[in-house]
Design a protein around this motif. Structure first.
Motif, PDB file in Angstrom:
ATOM      1  N   ARG A  60      41.259  30.899  50.500  1.00  0.00           N
ATOM      2  CA  ARG A  60      40.728  31.274  49.215  1.00  0.00           C
ATOM      3  C   ARG A  60      39.661  32.335  49.305  1.00  0.00           C
ATOM      4  N   SER A  61      39.563  33.135  48.113  1.00  0.00           N
ATOM      5  CA  SER A  61      38.601  34.096  48.083  1.00  0.00           C
ATOM      6  C   SER A  61      38.086  34.034  46.508  1.00  0.00           C
ATOM      7  N   SER A  62      37.115  34.700  46.417  1.00  0.00           N
ATOM      8  CA  SER A  62      36.278  34.916  45.108  1.00  0.00           C
ATOM      9  C   SER A  62      36.817  36.433  44.479  1.00  0.00           C
ATOM     10  N   TYR A  63      36.748  36.259  43.028  1.00  0.00           N
ATOM     11  CA  TYR A  63      37.085  37.603  42.534  1.00  0.00           C
ATOM     12  C   TYR A  63      35.991  38.642  42.687  1.00  0.00           C
ATOM     13  N   TYR A  64      36.047  39.221  43.899  1.00  0.00           N
ATOM     14  CA  TYR A  64      34.937  40.007  44.375  1.00  0.00           C
ATOM     15  C   TYR A  64      34.927  41.328  44.158  1.00  0.00           C
ATOM     16  N   GLN A  65      33.895  42.073  43.485  1.00  0.00           N
ATOM     17  CA  GLN A  65      33.780  43.338  43.235  1.00  0.00           C
ATOM     18  C   GLN A  65      35.117  43.869  42.510  1.00  0.00           C
ATOM     19  N   MET A  66      35.549  43.064  41.342  1.00  0.00           N
ATOM     20  CA  MET A  66      36.567  43.426  40.612  1.00  0.00           C
ATOM     21  C   MET A  66      36.494  44.726  39.388  1.00  0.00           C
ATOM     22  N   THR A  67      37.296  45.401  39.574  1.00  0.00           N
ATOM     23  CA  THR A  67      37.360  46.694  38.655  1.00  0.00           C
ATOM     24  C   THR A  67      38.255  46.658  37.441  1.00  0.00           C
ATOM     25  N   GLN A  87      50.221  44.922  31.781  1.00  0.00           N
ATOM     26  CA  GLN A  87      49.260  45.494  31.318  1.00  0.00           C
ATOM     27  C   GLN A  87      47.885  45.703  31.978  1.00  0.00           C
ATOM     28  N   THR A  88      47.141  46.638  31.777  1.00  0.00           N
ATOM     29  CA  THR A  88      45.896  46.901  32.843  1.00  0.00           C
ATOM     30  C   THR A  88      44.711  46.591  31.825  1.00  0.00           C
ATOM     31  N   TYR A  89      43.847  45.745  32.426  1.00  0.00           N
ATOM     32  CA  TYR A  89      42.587  45.481  31.549  1.00  0.00           C
ATOM     33  C   TYR A  89      41.456  45.908  32.708  1.00  0.00           C
ATOM     34  N   VAL A  90      40.512  46.453  31.990  1.00  0.00           N
ATOM     35  CA  VAL A  90      39.274  46.669  32.647  1.00  0.00           C
ATOM     36  C   VAL A  90      38.225  45.681  32.509  1.00  0.00           C
ATOM     37  N   GLY A  91      37.702  45.230  33.626  1.00  0.00           N
ATOM     38  CA  GLY A  91      36.512  44.096  33.580  1.00  0.00           C
ATOM     39  C   GLY A  91      36.227  43.750  35.047  1.00  0.00           C
ATOM     40  N   SER A  92      35.012  43.598  35.237  1.00  0.00           N
ATOM     41  CA  SER A  92      34.301  43.058  36.571  1.00  0.00           C
ATOM     42  C   SER A  92      34.236  41.569  36.469  1.00  0.00           C
ATOM     43  N   SER A  93      34.567  40.778  35.865  1.00  0.00           N
ATOM     44  CA  SER A  93      34.915  39.437  35.971  1.00  0.00           C
ATOM     45  C   SER A  93      36.177  38.569  35.614  1.00  0.00           C
ATOM     46  N   PRO A  94      36.236  37.584  36.233  1.00  0.00           N
ATOM     47  CA  PRO A  94      37.436  36.815  36.089  1.00  0.00           C
ATOM     48  C   PRO A  94      37.381  36.427  34.532  1.00  0.00           C
ATOM     49  N   ASN A  95      38.820  36.316  34.007  1.00  0.00           N
ATOM     50  CA  ASN A  95      39.127  36.363  32.516  1.00  0.00           C
ATOM     51  C   ASN A  95      40.113  35.173  32.545  1.00  0.00           C
ATOM     52  N   SER A  96      39.967  34.099  31.998  1.00  0.00           N
ATOM     53  CA  SER A  96      41.073  33.143  31.841  1.00  0.00           C
ATOM     54  C   SER A  96      42.006  33.488  31.099  1.00  0.00           C
ATOM     55  N   VAL A 122      41.448  31.532  36.155  1.00  0.00           N
ATOM     56  CA  VAL A 122      40.592  30.292  35.682  1.00  0.00           C
ATOM     57  C   VAL A 122      39.749  29.615  36.405  1.00  0.00           C
ATOM     58  N   ASN A 123      39.310  30.080  37.385  1.00  0.00           N
ATOM     59  CA  ASN A 123      38.027  29.724  38.511  1.00  0.00           C
ATOM     60  C   ASN A 123      37.676  30.971  38.998  1.00  0.00           C
ATOM     61  N   SER A 124      36.354  30.721  39.726  1.00  0.00           N
ATOM     62  CA  SER A 124      35.684  31.817  40.426  1.00  0.00           C
ATOM     63  C   SER A 124      36.405  32.037  41.764  1.00  0.00           C
ATOM     64  N   THR A 125      37.074  31.320  42.115  1.00  0.00           N
ATOM     65  CA  THR A 125      37.854  31.447  43.443  1.00  0.00           C
ATOM     66  C   THR A 125      39.470  31.498  43.172  1.00  0.00           C
ATOM     67  N   HIS A 126      40.171  32.101  44.132  1.00  0.00           N
ATOM     68  CA  HIS A 126      41.596  32.144  43.807  1.00  0.00           C
ATOM     69  C   HIS A 126      42.366  31.801  45.065  1.00  0.00           C
ATOM     70  N   PRO A 127      43.680  31.511  45.137  1.00  0.00           N
ATOM     71  CA  PRO A 127      44.451  31.431  46.321  1.00  0.00           C
ATOM     72  C   PRO A 127      44.533  32.868  46.945  1.00  0.00           C
ATOM     73  N   PHE A 128      44.491  32.723  48.249  1.00  0.00           N
ATOM     74  CA  PHE A 128      44.462  34.036  49.276  1.00  0.00           C
ATOM     75  C   PHE A 128      45.443  34.270  50.164  1.00  0.00           C
TER      76      PHE A 128
END
Length: 244
Positions: free
Chosen positions: A139-146, A153-162, A167-173
Protein backbone atom coordinates in the motif's frame (compact mmCIF):
# COMPACT_ATOMS: atom_id res chain seq x y z
CA UNK A 1 -8.63 -35.36 -0.26
CA UNK A 2 -11.25 -33.18 1.38
CA UNK A 3 -9.25 -32.76 4.61
CA UNK A 4 -6.08 -31.65 2.84
CA UNK A 5 -4.19 -34.91 3.23
CA UNK A 6 -1.46 -35.05 0.59
CA UNK A 7 -1.38 -31.25 0.17
CA UNK A 8 1.40 -28.80 1.06
CA UNK A 9 0.29 -25.35 2.25
CA UNK A 10 2.89 -22.57 2.35
CA UNK A 11 1.89 -19.66 4.59
CA UNK A 12 3.67 -16.47 3.48
CA UNK A 13 3.16 -14.20 6.47
CA UNK A 14 4.54 -13.35 9.93
CA UNK A 15 5.43 -16.98 10.57
CA UNK A 16 3.71 -20.00 12.10
CA UNK A 17 4.03 -21.23 15.69
CA UNK A 18 4.63 -24.98 15.22
CA UNK A 19 3.80 -26.06 18.77
CA UNK A 20 0.22 -24.81 18.71
CA UNK A 21 -2.27 -27.71 19.07
CA UNK A 22 -4.15 -26.46 16.00
CA UNK A 23 -1.24 -27.73 13.93
CA UNK A 24 -0.75 -31.10 15.63
CA UNK A 25 -0.88 -34.33 13.64
CA UNK A 26 -3.86 -35.49 15.68
CA UNK A 27 -6.96 -33.48 16.47
CA UNK A 28 -6.39 -33.91 20.21
CA UNK A 29 -3.07 -32.05 19.97
CA UNK A 30 -0.84 -35.11 20.01
CA UNK A 31 1.41 -36.80 17.46
CA UNK A 32 3.83 -33.96 16.80
CA UNK A 33 3.42 -30.98 14.50
CA UNK A 34 2.30 -30.78 10.87
CA UNK A 35 4.43 -27.64 10.49
CA UNK A 36 7.52 -28.62 8.50
CA UNK A 37 10.86 -27.02 9.35
CA UNK A 38 11.95 -26.75 5.73
CA UNK A 39 15.35 -25.36 4.75
CA UNK A 40 14.38 -22.64 2.27
CA UNK A 41 18.00 -21.76 1.56
CA UNK A 42 18.54 -25.28 0.19
CA UNK A 43 16.54 -24.36 -2.91
CA UNK A 44 19.33 -22.10 -4.12
CA UNK A 45 17.29 -18.96 -4.79
CA UNK A 46 19.76 -16.03 -4.62
CA UNK A 47 19.28 -13.80 -1.59
CA UNK A 48 17.50 -16.37 0.58
CA UNK A 49 18.42 -15.85 4.22
CA UNK A 50 19.57 -18.89 6.15
CA UNK A 51 17.70 -20.19 9.16
CA UNK A 52 20.47 -18.94 11.44
CA UNK A 53 20.25 -15.44 9.95
CA UNK A 54 16.55 -15.09 10.80
CA UNK A 55 16.44 -16.81 14.17
CA UNK A 56 15.03 -20.00 12.69
CA UNK A 57 12.50 -20.46 9.91
CA UNK A 58 9.75 -21.45 12.35
CA UNK A 59 8.06 -19.21 14.89
CA UNK A 60 5.57 -16.38 14.58
CA UNK A 61 6.60 -12.78 15.20
CA UNK A 62 3.08 -11.39 15.47
CA UNK A 63 0.34 -14.05 15.57
CA UNK A 64 -1.20 -13.11 12.24
CA UNK A 65 0.52 -15.90 10.34
CA UNK A 66 -0.56 -18.57 12.81
CA UNK A 67 -4.11 -17.23 12.68
CA UNK A 68 -4.13 -17.51 8.88
CA UNK A 69 -2.60 -20.98 9.04
CA UNK A 70 -5.30 -22.12 11.48
CA UNK A 71 -8.05 -20.92 9.16
CA UNK A 72 -6.51 -22.82 6.28
CA UNK A 73 -5.34 -25.95 8.06
CA UNK A 74 -6.14 -25.87 11.78
CA UNK A 75 -7.50 -28.93 13.56
CA UNK A 76 -10.61 -27.28 14.99
CA UNK A 77 -11.25 -24.21 12.85
CA UNK A 78 -9.48 -25.01 9.60
CA UNK A 79 -10.53 -26.59 6.32
CA UNK A 80 -7.48 -28.73 5.59
CA UNK A 81 -6.62 -30.38 8.90
CA UNK A 82 -4.62 -33.09 7.16
CA UNK A 83 -2.34 -30.80 5.16
CA UNK A 84 1.36 -30.28 5.75
CA UNK A 85 2.12 -26.67 6.68
CA UNK A 86 5.19 -24.69 5.63
CA UNK A 87 6.05 -21.24 6.98
CA UNK A 88 7.74 -18.57 4.87
CA UNK A 89 8.15 -15.61 7.21
CA UNK A 90 8.50 -12.28 5.39
CA UNK A 91 7.89 -9.96 8.36
CA UNK A 92 10.21 -9.39 11.29
CA UNK A 93 8.93 -9.43 14.85
CA UNK A 94 9.24 -11.05 18.25
CA UNK A 95 8.22 -14.63 18.89
CA UNK A 96 4.74 -14.92 20.35
CA UNK A 97 6.05 -17.90 22.36
CA UNK A 98 9.53 -16.90 23.55
CA UNK A 99 9.81 -13.17 22.84
CA UNK A 100 12.99 -13.75 20.84
CA UNK A 101 13.69 -11.51 17.85
CA UNK A 102 12.77 -13.10 14.53
CA UNK A 103 14.15 -12.02 11.18
CA UNK A 104 12.52 -12.49 7.81
CA UNK A 105 13.06 -13.66 4.27
CA UNK A 106 12.94 -10.87 1.69
CA UNK A 107 9.39 -10.62 0.31
CA UNK A 108 10.84 -9.63 -3.09
CA UNK A 109 11.89 -13.25 -3.65
CA UNK A 110 9.18 -15.11 -1.77
CA UNK A 111 7.40 -16.32 -4.92
CA UNK A 112 10.69 -17.33 -6.51
CA UNK A 113 11.25 -19.51 -3.44
CA UNK A 114 7.74 -21.00 -3.54
CA UNK A 115 8.13 -21.73 -7.27
CA UNK A 116 11.50 -23.40 -6.67
CA UNK A 117 9.97 -25.49 -3.88
CA UNK A 118 7.19 -26.73 -6.13
CA UNK A 119 9.47 -27.45 -9.10
CA UNK A 120 11.92 -29.34 -6.86
CA UNK A 121 9.06 -31.56 -5.70
CA UNK A 122 7.99 -32.28 -9.26
CA UNK A 123 11.55 -33.05 -10.32
CA UNK A 124 11.74 -35.60 -7.48
CA UNK A 125 8.50 -37.24 -8.61
CA UNK A 126 6.47 -35.70 -5.80
CA UNK A 127 3.09 -34.64 -7.20
CA UNK A 128 1.62 -33.22 -3.99
CA UNK A 129 -0.24 -29.97 -4.78
CA UNK A 130 1.31 -26.77 -3.45
CA UNK A 131 -1.02 -24.07 -2.14
CA UNK A 132 0.45 -20.71 -1.14
CA UNK A 133 -1.68 -18.45 1.06
CA UNK A 134 -0.99 -14.72 1.36
CA UNK A 135 -2.77 -12.30 3.69
CA UNK A 136 -0.61 -9.28 2.95
CA UNK A 137 -0.08 -6.68 0.29
CA UNK A 138 1.51 -3.39 -0.64
CA UNK A 139 0.00 0.00 0.00
CA UNK A 140 1.00 3.62 -0.30
CA UNK A 141 -0.25 7.01 0.81
CA UNK A 142 -1.56 9.70 -1.51
CA UNK A 143 1.79 11.45 -1.43
CA UNK A 144 2.56 14.79 -3.05
CA UNK A 145 -0.55 14.73 -5.22
CA UNK A 146 -0.93 17.35 -7.91
CA UNK A 147 -4.02 16.14 -9.79
CA UNK A 148 -6.38 13.21 -10.33
CA UNK A 149 -7.71 11.72 -13.56
CA UNK A 150 -11.02 10.04 -12.75
CA UNK A 151 -13.09 8.44 -15.51
CA UNK A 152 -11.32 10.53 -18.10
CA UNK A 153 -11.72 13.90 -16.36
CA UNK A 154 -8.83 15.78 -14.74
CA UNK A 155 -9.23 17.39 -11.31
CA UNK A 156 -6.56 19.50 -9.64
CA UNK A 157 -6.03 18.88 -5.93
CA UNK A 158 -3.35 17.87 -3.44
CA UNK A 159 -5.51 15.71 -1.16
CA UNK A 160 -7.47 12.47 -1.71
CA UNK A 161 -11.13 13.04 -2.58
CA UNK A 162 -13.81 10.42 -1.91
CA UNK A 163 -15.80 11.73 -4.88
CA UNK A 164 -13.12 10.15 -7.07
CA UNK A 165 -12.97 6.87 -5.18
CA UNK A 166 -10.08 7.96 -2.97
CA UNK A 167 -11.80 6.82 0.21
CA UNK A 168 -8.81 6.35 2.50
CA UNK A 169 -5.48 8.02 3.20
CA UNK A 170 -3.75 4.94 1.77
CA UNK A 171 -4.44 2.96 -1.38
CA UNK A 172 -3.46 -0.35 -2.99
CA UNK A 173 -0.02 -0.20 -4.55
CA UNK A 174 1.36 -2.06 -7.56
CA UNK A 175 4.86 -3.60 -7.51
CA UNK A 176 5.36 -4.86 -11.04
CA UNK A 177 8.37 -7.12 -10.50
CA UNK A 178 6.58 -8.89 -7.63
CA UNK A 179 3.51 -9.45 -9.80
CA UNK A 180 5.69 -10.99 -12.50
CA UNK A 181 7.29 -13.31 -9.94
CA UNK A 182 3.87 -14.34 -8.62
CA UNK A 183 2.52 -14.98 -12.12
CA UNK A 184 5.54 -17.17 -12.91
CA UNK A 185 4.91 -19.04 -9.68
CA UNK A 186 1.30 -19.71 -10.64
CA UNK A 187 2.35 -20.75 -14.15
CA UNK A 188 4.61 -23.40 -12.57
CA UNK A 189 1.55 -24.99 -10.99
CA UNK A 190 1.36 -23.38 -7.54
CA UNK A 191 -2.15 -22.46 -6.37
CA UNK A 192 -1.87 -18.88 -5.10
CA UNK A 193 -4.53 -17.52 -2.76
CA UNK A 194 -4.53 -14.06 -1.21
CA UNK A 195 -6.54 -11.30 0.43
CA UNK A 196 -7.72 -8.49 -1.82
CA UNK A 197 -5.96 -5.84 0.28
CA UNK A 198 -7.94 -2.97 -1.21
CA UNK A 199 -7.93 -0.55 1.76
CA UNK A 200 -11.59 0.27 1.06
CA UNK A 201 -10.80 0.99 -2.58
CA UNK A 202 -12.70 -0.57 -5.44
CA UNK A 203 -10.67 -3.11 -7.39
CA UNK A 204 -11.60 -2.88 -11.05
CA UNK A 205 -10.67 -5.07 -14.00
CA UNK A 206 -9.24 -4.10 -17.36
CA UNK A 207 -11.99 -2.42 -19.38
CA UNK A 208 -13.90 -1.29 -16.28
CA UNK A 209 -14.81 2.36 -15.89
CA UNK A 210 -12.44 2.85 -12.93
CA UNK A 211 -9.50 0.69 -13.99
CA UNK A 212 -7.61 3.64 -15.48
CA UNK A 213 -8.21 6.10 -12.65
CA UNK A 214 -4.92 7.55 -11.45
CA UNK A 215 -3.38 10.48 -9.67
CA UNK A 216 -0.25 12.41 -10.52
CA UNK A 217 2.38 12.68 -7.82
CA UNK A 218 5.51 14.79 -7.93
CA UNK A 219 7.22 11.87 -6.14
CA UNK A 220 5.68 8.68 -7.61
CA UNK A 221 4.54 9.99 -10.98
CA UNK A 222 1.39 8.36 -12.41
CA UNK A 223 -0.18 6.05 -9.80
CA UNK A 224 -3.25 3.90 -10.52
CA UNK A 225 -5.34 3.33 -7.41
CA UNK A 226 -8.16 1.03 -8.56
CA UNK A 227 -6.06 -1.86 -9.87
CA UNK A 228 -5.60 -3.72 -6.60
CA UNK A 229 -2.60 -4.44 -4.45
CA UNK A 230 0.47 -6.48 -5.24
CA UNK A 231 0.89 -9.39 -5.07
CA UNK A 232 -2.73 -10.56 -5.00
CA UNK A 233 -3.61 -8.58 -8.15
CA UNK A 234 -1.19 -10.68 -10.20
CA UNK A 235 -2.41 -12.99 -12.95
CA UNK A 236 -2.96 -16.47 -11.55
CA UNK A 237 -3.93 -15.35 -8.05
CA UNK A 238 -7.21 -16.35 -6.42
CA UNK A 239 -8.03 -13.08 -4.68
CA UNK A 240 -10.43 -13.23 -1.72
CA UNK A 241 -12.19 -10.14 -0.38
CA UNK A 242 -14.38 -7.20 -1.29
CA UNK A 243 -13.74 -5.66 -4.71
CA UNK A 244 -16.12 -2.72 -4.42
Amino acid sequence: NLDGTGVDIIVVDTGVEPGHPEFAVNADGTGGSRVVDFNWASLGVPGTATSAQVGGYLGDGDGHGSNCASIAAGNTCGWASGAAIYSLRIFTGYSIKTGAALGAINSDICFDIVRAFHLAKKAAGNNRPTICTNSWGYRSSYYQMTSTVWRGQTYVGSSPNSNYGQVNSTHPFVVNYLDVSATNCAAAGVILVGAAGNYRHKIDVAGGQDYNNYYNSSYYGVTYYHRGSSPTRADGFISVGAID
